[in-house]
Design a protein around this motif. Structure first.
Motif, PDB file in Angstrom:
ATOM      1  N   THR A 248       3.345  -3.824   0.645  1.00  0.00           N
ATOM      2  CA  THR A 248       3.234  -5.251   2.043  1.00  0.00           C
ATOM      3  C   THR A 248       2.615  -5.269   3.814  1.00  0.00           C
ATOM      4  O   THR A 248       1.962  -5.500   3.714  1.00  0.00           O
ATOM      5  CB  THR A 248       4.334  -6.257   1.366  1.00  0.00           C
ATOM      6  OG1 THR A 248       5.562  -5.412   2.230  1.00  0.00           O
ATOM      7  CG2 THR A 248       4.665  -6.650   0.513  1.00  0.00           C
ATOM      8  N   ARG A 249       3.656  -4.137   3.964  1.00  0.00           N
ATOM      9  CA  ARG A 249       3.451  -3.964   5.093  1.00  0.00           C
ATOM     10  C   ARG A 249       4.058  -5.499   6.086  1.00  0.00           C
ATOM     11  O   ARG A 249       3.257  -5.422   6.526  1.00  0.00           O
ATOM     12  CB  ARG A 249       2.211  -4.105   5.547  1.00  0.00           C
ATOM     13  CG  ARG A 249       1.042  -2.437   4.337  1.00  0.00           C
ATOM     14  CD  ARG A 249       1.520  -1.493   5.172  1.00  0.00           C
ATOM     15  NE  ARG A 249       1.172  -0.458   4.609  1.00  0.00           N
ATOM     16  CZ  ARG A 249       1.145   1.017   4.373  1.00  0.00           C
ATOM     17  NH1 ARG A 249       1.745   1.603   5.372  1.00  0.00           N
ATOM     18  NH2 ARG A 249       0.278   1.993   3.621  1.00  0.00           N
TER      19      ARG A 249
ATOM     20  N   ARG B 283      11.178   6.346   6.537  1.00  0.00           N
ATOM     21  CA  ARG B 283       9.194   5.973   6.118  1.00  0.00           C
ATOM     22  C   ARG B 283       9.056   6.116   5.141  1.00  0.00           C
ATOM     23  O   ARG B 283       8.312   5.709   4.270  1.00  0.00           O
ATOM     24  CB  ARG B 283       8.774   6.500   6.991  1.00  0.00           C
ATOM     25  CG  ARG B 283       7.362   6.284   6.917  1.00  0.00           C
ATOM     26  CD  ARG B 283       6.602   4.858   6.926  1.00  0.00           C
ATOM     27  NE  ARG B 283       5.486   4.610   6.218  1.00  0.00           N
ATOM     28  CZ  ARG B 283       5.503   3.987   5.166  1.00  0.00           C
ATOM     29  NH1 ARG B 283       6.210   4.190   4.116  1.00  0.00           N
ATOM     30  NH2 ARG B 283       3.615   3.502   4.680  1.00  0.00           N
TER      31      ARG B 283
ATOM     32  N   HIS C 178       7.929  -2.571   1.991  1.00  0.00           N
ATOM     33  CA  HIS C 178       7.086  -1.856   2.511  1.00  0.00           C
ATOM     34  C   HIS C 178       5.388  -1.380   2.061  1.00  0.00           C
ATOM     35  O   HIS C 178       4.714  -2.196   2.760  1.00  0.00           O
ATOM     36  CB  HIS C 178       7.248  -1.230   4.007  1.00  0.00           C
ATOM     37  CG  HIS C 178       6.317  -0.458   4.697  1.00  0.00           C
ATOM     38  ND1 HIS C 178       5.727   0.409   5.277  1.00  0.00           N
ATOM     39  CD2 HIS C 178       6.277  -1.598   6.306  1.00  0.00           C
ATOM     40  CE1 HIS C 178       5.052   0.116   6.779  1.00  0.00           C
ATOM     41  NE2 HIS C 178       5.550  -0.469   7.343  1.00  0.00           N
ATOM     42  N   ASP C 179       5.504   0.051   1.507  1.00  0.00           N
ATOM     43  CA  ASP C 179       4.759   0.764   0.957  1.00  0.00           C
ATOM     44  C   ASP C 179       3.596  -0.691   0.402  1.00  0.00           C
ATOM     45  O   ASP C 179       1.904  -0.403   0.257  1.00  0.00           O
ATOM     46  CB  ASP C 179       4.867   1.690  -0.039  1.00  0.00           C
ATOM     47  CG  ASP C 179       5.881   2.311   1.008  1.00  0.00           C
ATOM     48  OD1 ASP C 179       5.041   2.755   1.931  1.00  0.00           O
ATOM     49  OD2 ASP C 179       5.842   3.120   0.029  1.00  0.00           O
TER      50      ASP C 179
END
Length: 268
Positions: free
Chosen positions: A155-156, A146, A152-153
Motif C-alpha cells: 500500500t505504501r 524495512r 507497506h509493500d
C-alpha cells in the motif's frame, strides 16, 4: 483484512485517461478500547494485531502494568471493533481521570484527551541498561525493519515499529496506519512474549514526536532509531528520561541524546 485493491486511473501525457492496475489501499476501522465494560478510547486503526494493540495501548498510556492485563477479547460490531480488557477495580480512578471521549485520527495519538496537563504527562526514567550499538547496527536495524513491512509493500501508506536486538536483528515488527498505533502494537507483542525492553532498541519509520518518546519510556526501551527527525519536545523528554534518540537517512546518522549509547560516536 488489512488492505484491499481499488481501481484507479492514471494521468499520463502520452495516454490520457488510461486505466492503471488496481492499487492496494490499507484498511482502517474504529477500534474501541473497552476497560471493565466502559469505552476508554476510540482510535482509527488497521484491523490487524488488535490484541497487541489493546495490550500495548494499556501499557504505554499507563493504565496498567503487564501483569494486571487479563485476556483481551476482540469483538466485531456493526460500526467497528471492540477490544475488551478487564483490569483490577483499583484502576478505576485512573481510567476515569484519563477517559477519552472522541475518536482520535490516525495521525494524532493525543486527540481526545481533555487537558493540556495530560498531553505533557510525566513518564518514568527508563531502567538501567548496558545497551550500546555500533554505528553499523543502526543502518542494519532500519534496513531490517524495512524488510518486515508486508502491508507497506502493498500500500505504501502505513507506518511500522520494530524491536531490534543486537546479534539477532528485528525480532518483532508491527504495522498500522497510525504511527502511535504501530508502536502500541509492538509494545503489546513485546509484553505477550516477555521481551526484555532494556536489551534492545525501538525502531520506527515515523517522525519522532513527543508521544512516541512517552510511549517508549513506558515500554522501558533505552534507545529509539528512526529515519525521521525528532521534534524539540521529544528531544527534551528523551534527554530527561534516559532515551537515546538516533536518526539515520540520506543525510547521515544523527545522535540527539545520550550519545554514549552509540559506540565510537563522535558528536560534531
Amino acid at each position: 483484512m488489512s488492505q484491499r485493491p481499488h481501481p484507479v486511473r492514471r494521468v499520463a501525457a502520452h495516454a490520457p485517461g488510461a486505466a492503471a492496475a488496481p492499487v492496494a489501499l490499507p484498511e482502517e476501522t474504529p477500534v474501541a478500547v473497552v476497560y471493565n465494560g466502559s469505552t476508554q478510547a476510540v482510535m482509527m486503526a488497521t484491523p490487524a494485531d488488535l490484541e497487541d494493540f489493546a495490550r500495548g495501548f494499556t501499557l504505554t498510556e499507563g493504565f496498567a502494568g503487564a501483569h494486571e492485563i487479563g485476556e483481551v477479547e476482540i469483538v466485531a460490531q456493526e460500526d467497528g471493533i471492540e477490544a475488551r480488557i478487564w483490569l483490577p477495580e483499583e484502576k478505576r480512578d485512573a481510567l476515569d481521570a484519563r477517559r477519552r471521549a472522541q475518536v482520535g485520527p490516525v495521525g494524532c495519538g493525543l486527540c481526545g484527551i481533555d487537558s493540556l496537563k495530560q498531553a505533557a504527562r510525566p513518564v518514568p526514567p527508563v531502567p538501567a541498561s548496558d545497551l550500546v550499538l555500533a554505528p553499523a547496527e543502526i543502518a542494519a536495524a532500519l534496513e531490517g525493519l524495512r524488510a518486515l513491512q508486508p502491508i507497506h509493500d502493498e500500500t505504501r501508506a502505513v507506518h511500522a515499529a520494530g524491536f531490534y536486538l543486537p546479534g539477532r536483528g528485528i525480532v518483532l515488527a508491527r504495522e498500522d496506519v497510525g504511527r502511535h498505533n504501530a508502536l502500541d502494537k509492538l509494545a503489546g507483542a513485546m509484553a505477550a512474549q516477555r521481551t526484555d525492553p532494556r536489551a534492545g532498541a525501538v525502531v520506527l519509520t515515523s517522525r519522532l514526536s513527543l508521544e512516541m518518546v512517552q510511549k517508549t519510556a513506558m515500554i522501558g526501551a533505552p534507545l529509539i532509531l528512526s529515519v525521521s527527525q525528532p521534534t524539540a519536545p521529544a528531544v527534551r523528554l528523551a534527554e530527561a528520561c534516559g532515551i537515546a534518540l538516533v536518526t539515520h537517512n540520506r543525510h547521515g546518522t544523527r545522535i540527539y541524546t545520550h550519545s554514549a549509547r552509540i559506540g565510537s560516536a563522535h558528536v560534531l
